[in-house]
Write an enzyme that holds these catalytic residues in place. Structure first.
Site, PDB file in Angstrom:
ATOM      1  N   HIS A 145       0.816  -1.213   0.000  1.00 22.21           N
ATOM      2  CA  HIS A 145       0.000   0.000   0.000  1.00 22.21           C
ATOM      3  C   HIS A 145       0.858   1.274   0.000  1.00 22.21           C
ATOM      4  O   HIS A 145       0.348   2.360  -0.263  1.00 22.21           O
ATOM      5  CB  HIS A 145      -0.983  -0.003   1.182  1.00 22.21           C
ATOM      6  CG  HIS A 145      -0.345   0.273   2.516  1.00 22.21           C
ATOM      7  ND1 HIS A 145      -0.033  -0.716   3.423  1.00 22.21           N
ATOM      8  CD2 HIS A 145       0.031   1.435   3.109  1.00 22.21           C
ATOM      9  CE1 HIS A 145       0.489  -0.181   4.511  1.00 22.21           C
ATOM     10  NE2 HIS A 145       0.546   1.133   4.346  1.00 22.21           N
ATOM     11  N   ASP A 175       0.060  -7.793   1.842  1.00 21.45           N
ATOM     12  CA  ASP A 175       0.349  -6.371   1.691  1.00 21.45           C
ATOM     13  C   ASP A 175       1.859  -6.121   1.575  1.00 21.45           C
ATOM     14  O   ASP A 175       2.408  -5.212   2.194  1.00 21.45           O
ATOM     15  CB  ASP A 175      -0.234  -5.569   2.868  1.00 21.45           C
ATOM     16  CG  ASP A 175      -0.157  -4.063   2.635  1.00 21.45           C
ATOM     17  OD1 ASP A 175      -0.119  -3.634   1.462  1.00 21.45           O
ATOM     18  OD2 ASP A 175      -0.102  -3.307   3.623  1.00 21.45           O
ATOM     19  N   SER A 254       4.914   2.039   7.959  1.00 20.53           N
ATOM     20  CA  SER A 254       4.537   0.901   7.118  1.00 20.53           C
ATOM     21  C   SER A 254       5.703   0.474   6.229  1.00 20.53           C
ATOM     22  O   SER A 254       6.323   1.297   5.549  1.00 20.53           O
ATOM     23  CB  SER A 254       3.333   1.271   6.238  1.00 20.53           C
ATOM     24  OG  SER A 254       2.189   1.491   7.026  1.00 20.53           O
TER      25      SER A 254
END
Length: 302
Positions: A145, A175, A254
């Site tokens: 993402h 992800d 992230s």
């Protein structure tokens, strides 16, 4: 008129005997002495005197150890070692376990920036995240993402080197994205990966990344649980078999590494849980186990 003497001669005792007079040197001896003195000027006499003293000192240095042998070295005891360690601990400030772990992985952590083209032809920053080098040829793991939808991706290495990067693989169910940097630092270092097989709740961990673009930043905590599941706020994706941890993580973390206190990567930070719309950290973060992350590039490190 002459004054009488204050003391009589009888109080002074008999006169001392006169000193003998040395016989006069013969003319021949006088000539030889004069010639010797002309051959050795005063400065050279001093020179030879110092050489003689130096030779005597060197001889003494050689003979003294034989005359007074040195005592043998005493064996160190456990008490000596304990005292030395205690003294070091009292006088030296040692880095914390979290600081050592962060320092070990820092050369492998990268900042990941995504850019998109706007209608007028100018680029706009799409988002910022983190990544970790797992192969020293420039292979980087991050979250999908972070780079999904970006028209251009740029990574910044630990030493400040910037490079364009392109995606070579993806694992949407976890992800994860795999990036390949085009320009590498001379001393690029890959992170050490570690199996999660022996990971337990309560183990210390460190998260390193760029929360809100600030960093690299370090936070520490513990493993809160294993084999957790997380559903994205939009409800579009659910990820299982996650590591739950309580080291602070926020948007921008992230894709960064979750690291043991030994400095070894056990996961890739991928999500935080917050029932509110702010999406800021409230104490629950999730990371994809490194086994899953490594399989995204077709390798199994264990």
């Amino acid at each position: 008129m002459r004054q009488p003497a204050l003391y009589s001669r009888s109080m002074r005792g008999p006169d001392p005997a006169p000193h003998p007079v040395a016989p006069a040197a013969s003319p021949a001896n006088t000539d030889r002495l004069a010639r010797w003195r002309t051959k050795l000027p005063p400065w050279r006499e001093s020179h030879w005197r110092w050489l003689a003293l130096g030779a005597l000192a060197a001889l003494a240095a050689l003979l003294l150890p034989a005359l007074w042998p040195a005592t043998p070295n005493r064996k160190l005891t456990q008490q000596d070692i304990d005292a030395a360690v205690l003294k070091t601990l009292e006088t030296t400030m040692l880095p914390s376990a979290a600081a050592r772990a962060a320092a070990a992985v820092a050369p492998s952590v990268v900042r990941v920036n995504g850019f998109v083209n706007e209608g007028d032809g100018e680029e706009k920053e799409y988002g910022v995240g983190s990544g970790v080098v797992i192969v020293d040829s420039g292979v980087i793991l991050t979250n999908l993402h972070v780079v999904s939808g970006a028209s251009r991706v740029e990574v910044t290495f630990h030493d400040g080197t910037r490079s364009a990067a392109f995606m070579t693989g993806a694992q949407p169910q976890n992800d994860l994205a795999v990036l390949q940097a085009q320009k590498l630092p001379d001393d690029l270092k890959a992170a050490t990966l570690r199996s999660t097989a022996e990971l337990q709740p309560g183990d210390g961990v460190v998260a390193v990344g760029f929360p809100f673009g600030i960093g690299p930043s370090v936070s520490s905590g513990v493993v809160s649980g294993l084999k957790r599941s997380f559903r994205s706020p939009e409800g579009k994706q659910q990820i299982g078999n996650l590591i739950q941890f309580d080291a602070a993580a926020n948007p921008g973390n992230s894709g960064g590494p979750l690291v043991t206190l030994d400095g070894e990567v056990v996961g890739i930070v991928t999500a935080i849980l917050n029932p509110n719309e702010q999406r800021t950290f409230i104490g629950i973060g999730f990371a994809v186990p490194i086994e899953n992350a490594a399989s995204a590039i077709g390798m199994h490190p264990f």
